[in-house]
Scaffold this active site. Structure first.
Site, short mmCIF file in Angstrom:
data_model
loop_
_atom_site.label_atom_id
_atom_site.label_comp_id
_atom_site.label_asym_id
_atom_site.label_seq_id
_atom_site.Cartn_x
_atom_site.Cartn_y
_atom_site.Cartn_z
N THR A 80 0.82 -1.21 0.00
CA THR A 80 0.00 0.00 0.00
C THR A 80 0.85 1.27 0.00
OG1 THR A 80 -1.76 -1.13 1.19
CG2 THR A 80 -1.78 1.26 1.26
N GLU A 341 -6.23 -6.11 3.80
CA GLU A 341 -6.26 -7.00 2.63
C GLU A 341 -7.42 -6.70 1.68
OE1 GLU A 341 -3.63 -8.26 2.79
OE2 GLU A 341 -3.22 -8.45 4.91
N ASP A 343 -10.45 -3.25 0.99
CA ASP A 343 -11.64 -2.63 1.56
C ASP A 343 -12.86 -3.51 1.28
OD1 ASP A 343 -13.11 -0.01 2.48
OD2 ASP A 343 -14.11 -0.66 0.64
#
Length: 453
Positions: A80, A341, A343
């Site tokens: 991310t 992992e 939304d």
């Protein structure tokens, strides 16, 4: 924490490979005691360790497996970024191969490309699986070619001094709640297939989250139901007070939740089972099924648990606020499960897209025969089994028959899917028409309040 795990002699990394069911059982047990501990184990062994095992070569496994398993090599999963989370293909971090020095140069080109929410990096992490776009020199030596997102093992800290290595910056982002010869080779021929393999590492995390969330729901149920059995309130005159679990309002809060907890237990156990089969057989169909089921269950279970924790707290009245009853800790630590992992909204959209894709495939070929066969199959099912909930019998034996229950779910799924498909076709046609014949602006007819707002 690491010291306690070492003292206990826990070495779970081999189970990630050989027996995922045992690994998830360890994480579930740890999470039932302390959610943070369960998350820490998941980052170390499932994400960091799993990425090395499943995305690395033999060289990587030989070099890092023992250190990861023994916790000598604490690591993290750096996917991310500040500007990109769910859209992994849009990652901005770049890994450029330099054929002269025979090395990869990992670069963060902008603030938006900063790796963000990277658990285990702040204090303990010594390595990271960094996901970046691989850029290679073009065939004609002019410019570079984008080979898609790949994973790279990047050392973060000196193994002896634990100091950050040159070129590495680690900051607080705020309080939370193989030798290369210059030729690119891959067993996966396209960027999309390589991207799918890279994202495959998130599947294990989703399986773990669904299982751990169910474990947290079990804990919350046990606390609330035990309290409701022991707590007595009101009752007939001159008679002992009544256990509050005997009141229908309390039963309506807790009993459906208890039933759902049992259902989630069996569902996540099944998910772990087929995930284990997928890891050993690598069957393509199984990979797709596990991806869809893990995305759907992770989203549904974690959302349900998040809401249920509040219900359980309320069911315990003022005592639910007492720290000893753990509801505050459980709610705070579990809340992030809805984002970990993937939304939950995005995951459910993935499941819906996959179901609509399967629905569309029934009509592939475009011939009258394909359409006729599908309609005939649907009509036969409809005529032989009208609504299995309203028709049929009401006896206990029938209602508890697993075949009836599966038929009811299939019927509901079929109707929802058909309705969604029709609506999506109508919407697509509407958008297509609007694009061909755009309407004239009508801002002059909109009240000024809305324009200024």
């Amino acid at each position: 924490m690491y010291g306690l795990i070492k003292e206990a002699g826990i070495r779970p990394l081999k189970y990630v490979v050989e027996d995922p069911g045992k690994y998830f059982a360890i994480v579930e047990a740890a999470g039932a005691v302390d959610i943070s501990l369960g998350i820490k184990l998941g980052v170390q062994y499932s994400l960091w360790g799993g990425s090395v095992i499943n995305l690395g070569t033999k060289k990587h496994k030989d070099k890092y497996f023992e250190g990861i398993d023994s916790l000598d090599y604490p690591g993290c999963f750096a996917m991310t970024e500040l500007h990109h989370g769910s859209n992994v293909q849009g990652l901005q971090t770049v890994a450029t191969f330099d054929p002269i020095t025979d090395e990869f140069i990992i670069n963060t080109p902008s603030d938006g490309a900063i790796k963000w929410w990277i658990g285990n990096a702040a204090v303990h992490g010594k390595f990271a699986s960094v996901f970046a776009k691989l850029m290679l020199p073009a065939q004609d030596a002019k410019g570079v070619s984008d080979m898609g997102v790949h994973a790279f093992i990047v050392p973060l800290r000196d193994l002896k001094t634990h100091q950050e290595l040159p070129g590495i910056e680690i900051h607080d982002c705020g309080h939370k709640m193989c030798p290369w010869d210059g030729k690119y080779t891959s067993s996966l021929p396209t960027i999309n297939k390589r991207f799918a393999a890279t994202l495959g590492e998130l599947v294990g995390g989703r399986v773990s989250l669904a299982s751990s969330s169910t474990s947290i729901l079990k804990v919350a149920n046990a606390i609330a139901i035990r309290y409701s059995l022991l707590r007595q309130q009101f009752g007939p005159p001159n008679q002992p007070e009544v256990s509050i679990l005997d009141y229908q309002s309390q039963q309506h809060k807790l009993m459906p939740m208890l039933a759902s907890t049992y259902a989630f237990h069996f569902a996540t156990s099944y998910l772990v089972e087929i995930y284990s089969q997928m890891k050993t057989t690598h069957a393509e169909q199984l990979v797709g099924d596990v991806h869809g089921l893990s995305a759907g269950l992770k989203a549904y279970v974690t959302s349900y648990t998040a809401k249920s924790l509040s219900v359980c707290r309320e069911a315990c009245g003022g005592h639910g606020y007492a720290a000893v009853n753990r509801f505050g800790i459980l709610r705070n630590d579990h809340d992030i499960f809805q984002t970990f992992e993937g939304d939950n909204t995005v995951l459910l959209q993935q499941v819906a897209a996959d179901l609509l894709k399967q629905y569309k495939q029934k009509f592939q070929g475009g011939t009258l025969a394909v359409t006729w066969n599908y309609l005939r199959e649907s009509m036969n099912t409809y005529l032989s089994q009208p609504n299995p909930v309203t028709a049929r019998w009401e006896g206990v034996e029938h209602l508890r028959d697993p075949k009836f229950q599966l038929d009811a779910f299939r019927y509901r799924t079929s109707r929802l899917l058909q309705k969604s498909h029709i609506e999506s076709v109508i919407l697509a046609k509407f958008i297509e028409t609007v694009e061909k014949y755009p309407p004239k602006p009508r801002l002059q007819n909109i009240p000024s309040f809305f324009i200024s707002f």
